[in-house]
Design a protein around this motif. Structure first.
Motif, PDB file in Angstrom:
ATOM      1  N   LEU A 300      24.569  -8.105-134.345  1.00  0.00           N
ATOM      2  CA  LEU A 300      24.604  -9.465-133.714  1.00  0.00           C
ATOM      3  C   LEU A 300      23.644  -9.579-132.398  1.00  0.00           C
ATOM      4  N   GLU A 301      23.859  -8.234-131.868  1.00  0.00           N
ATOM      5  CA  GLU A 301      23.174  -8.161-130.474  1.00  0.00           C
ATOM      6  C   GLU A 301      21.679  -7.979-130.546  1.00  0.00           C
ATOM      7  N   GLU A 304      17.315 -12.480-133.494  1.00  0.00           N
ATOM      8  CA  GLU A 304      16.601 -13.280-132.496  1.00  0.00           C
ATOM      9  C   GLU A 304      16.383 -14.771-133.332  1.00  0.00           C
ATOM     10  N   LEU A 305      15.884 -15.550-132.574  1.00  0.00           N
ATOM     11  CA  LEU A 305      16.036 -17.170-133.143  1.00  0.00           C
ATOM     12  C   LEU A 305      14.754 -17.185-134.129  1.00  0.00           C
ATOM     13  N   PHE A 330      18.976 -17.985-137.066  1.00  0.00           N
ATOM     14  CA  PHE A 330      19.730 -18.323-135.774  1.00  0.00           C
ATOM     15  C   PHE A 330      19.026 -19.482-135.110  1.00  0.00           C
ATOM     16  N   SER A 332      20.736 -20.822-131.998  1.00  0.00           N
ATOM     17  CA  SER A 332      21.178 -20.774-131.004  1.00  0.00           C
ATOM     18  C   SER A 332      21.874 -19.073-130.812  1.00  0.00           C
ATOM     19  N   LEU A 333      21.691 -18.548-129.613  1.00  0.00           N
ATOM     20  CA  LEU A 333      22.214 -17.137-129.322  1.00  0.00           C
ATOM     21  C   LEU A 333      23.369 -17.345-128.405  1.00  0.00           C
ATOM     22  N   SER A 334      23.533 -18.427-127.780  1.00  0.00           N
ATOM     23  CA  SER A 334      24.874 -18.606-126.900  1.00  0.00           C
ATOM     24  C   SER A 334      25.274 -20.044-126.873  1.00  0.00           C
ATOM     25  N   PHE A 336      26.424 -18.379-130.756  1.00  0.00           N
ATOM     26  CA  PHE A 336      25.553 -18.129-131.882  1.00  0.00           C
ATOM     27  C   PHE A 336      25.822 -18.944-133.072  1.00  0.00           C
TER      28      PHE A 336
END
Length: 486
Positions: A300-301, A304-305, A330, A332-334, A336
């Motif tokens: 997960l870390e 990328e979008l 993805f 959104s990353l924040s 996820f």
């Protein structure tokens, strides 16, 4: 949502530690695995066929194989390369910590989206499958994950469910639908869920039995529909006619036999919140590397979008580095958030039938052999449900040696497809959701000329066997009509 990486690492450690003394854990030395990076190095990527020998032994009574103890529940679905059905283990930890927990997450996020939800005041309806005893071991039970969840529904939810459990779990869909019409049309339903195609069948029969014009006249206080498993857009306009209300909520979920993965948490957005604490450890394989022998998954870390990834999971169902066959991006990353973009293989799943290329290839080969027919190429697309009609599949086939009776060939091809895919068989039951497939015979060299027109000739370019939309079929039919194949 606030601590995604810590949550995933905690999930990883729980899974590895719990399975260390299983047959699988000993084989891959789980006691010696100290990090996700080491896990990716030591344990291979797996598809269902790789795990099937272990699962068959589990179903026959062996224990401590992929997960500790004896597992007596199995979720049945289609889509394998060599079997009519696949059976996903559902240990009690997986049932409670993934599937049922995911259901609670749905309710939580629905209440967050609309505080006036009345789920625990009136009735809720979920279209579920049925359960069966495994012939090889009377202690083993299998069925749709929806049926397993229903049978094990927490006590607090049972007074708010319709119809009664016996009716909901009936194996005969014809009998089930008829009884649901009688029971559910008299209830005050506030929320419902299920595969769109079967829900449409139920709604049509309820309106026919009651003489009402739409479902709001039957359930005036209905508030929400929870849907997932197939693309909803082809059905949206029909549901808007069934429920003509501006104050009605559609909530999408990403749940499967393998786990409860994501939920629409913002009802104004189509993005799905990835569930990171539901006993699923995620890896992601960039589709640009999917066919490569040295393909590398990432955690997960590193995601990328707007990159297309194949999703890989490890779960407390004993699925280890398991490729689900789904692709996601993805958004959104924040936190996820994801959107489902398709499958790693061509498929059709508009009605929940999960038809794969391996299914259509096998069914077509068998039917051609029976009819002494030879085929050059083919493609298949869905026929969408419209007002007053049912759905189906449309096959465009270029024959080298055509059948004497195309109608009989089509009928037998449909039967052959049912024989190799249990989900398609269920949707075809008494033609309640899907009609018999249709076949159109194409002139010689149609596919070649169509591919040539698209600039797709060459060894790496192939006719798309299956599509979950009608883009290719419509393009081919238009090509024939406008250019006469020249």
């Amino acid at each position: 949502m606030e601590n995604p990486h810590e949550t995933q690492l905690r999930t990883f450690n729980y899974l590895i530690g719990k399975a260390a003394n299983t047959e699988w854990g000993k084989r891959y030395n789980y006691k010696g695995i100290n990090s996700p990076a080491q896990y990716r190095k030591e344990v291979p990527l797996n598809e269902y066929d790789d795990l099937e020998p272990y699962i068959k032994r589990m179903m026959n009574g062996s224990f401590n194989i992929l997960w500790p103890g004896f597992v007596n529940w199995y979720a049945k679905s289609s889509g394998t390369t060599s079997s009519k059905s696949k059976f996903i283990p559902v240990p009690k930890e997986n049932l409670r910590g993934c599937h049922i927990k995911g259901s609670w997450d749905v309710v939580t996020l629905l209440y967050k989206g609309r505080s006036d939800a009345r789920i625990f005041e009136r009735k809720n309806l979920v279209m579920s499958g049925s359960l069966s005893n495994y012939e090889g071991n009377h202690m083993t039970t299998y069925g749709d994950i929806s049926a397993i969840m229903l049978y094990n529904m927490p006590i607090v939810g049972r007074p708010f469910y319709t119809p009664d459990f016996r009716t909901a779990l009936l194996p005969d869909w014809d009998e089930k639908i008829e009884k649901m019409v009688q029971i559910c049309s008299r209830e005050q339903v506030t929320m419902f869920g299920g595969v769109p195609s079967w829900t449409i069948v139920l709604f049509r029969k309820i309106l026919e039995a009651t003489g009402k014009d739409n479902m709001l006249e039957v359930w005036p206080d209905v508030q929400a529909y929870v849907h997932g498993g197939v693309g909803f857009e082809p059905y949206r306009s029909q549901f808007e006619r069934f429920i003509p209300s501006d104050d009605f909520t559609y909530q999408e979920v990403y749940n499967a036999s393998e786990g409860y993965f994501a939920i629409q948490n913002d009802l104004e957005s189509n993005d799905l919140l990835l569930l990171l604490d539901n006993c699923v450890y995620y890896e992601f394989l960039p589709m640009s590397e999917f066919e490569q022998d040295d393909a590398r998954t990432i955690g997960l870390e590193e995601v990328e979008l707007d990159v297309n990834y194949a999703m890989v999971i490890s779960t407390n169902a004993g699925l280890w580095r398991y490729m689900t066959g789904d692709t996601i991006k993805f958004t959104s990353l924040s936190p996820f958030k994801i959107r489902i973009t398709g499958r790693t293989k061509h498929f059709i799943n508009v009605f929940g039938e999960e038809v794969m290329v391996s299914n259509t290839d096998k069914a077509l080969a068998k039917t051609c052999d029976e009819f002494n027919v030879k085929v050059s190429d083919y493609t298949v697309a869905p026929i969408y449900i419209k007002e007053g009609t049912k759905g189906g599949h449309e096959w465009l086939i270029e024959f080298l040696k055509p059948p004497a009776d195309l109608g009989q060939f089509s009928k037998r091809l449909d039967e052959s497809l049912q024989e190799v895919n249990s989900d398609y068989e269920a949707k075809r039951f008494k033609s309640m959701a899907l009609e018999n497939l249709t076949v159109e015979s194409l002139p010689t060299n149609t596919f070649y000329k169509w591919m040539e027109k698209r600039g797709k000739l060459g060894g790496q370019n192939k006719v798309p066997r299956l599509s979950n939309n009608r883009k290719y079929v419509e393009d081919i039919l238009s090509f024939l009509k406008d250019d006469n194949g020249h």
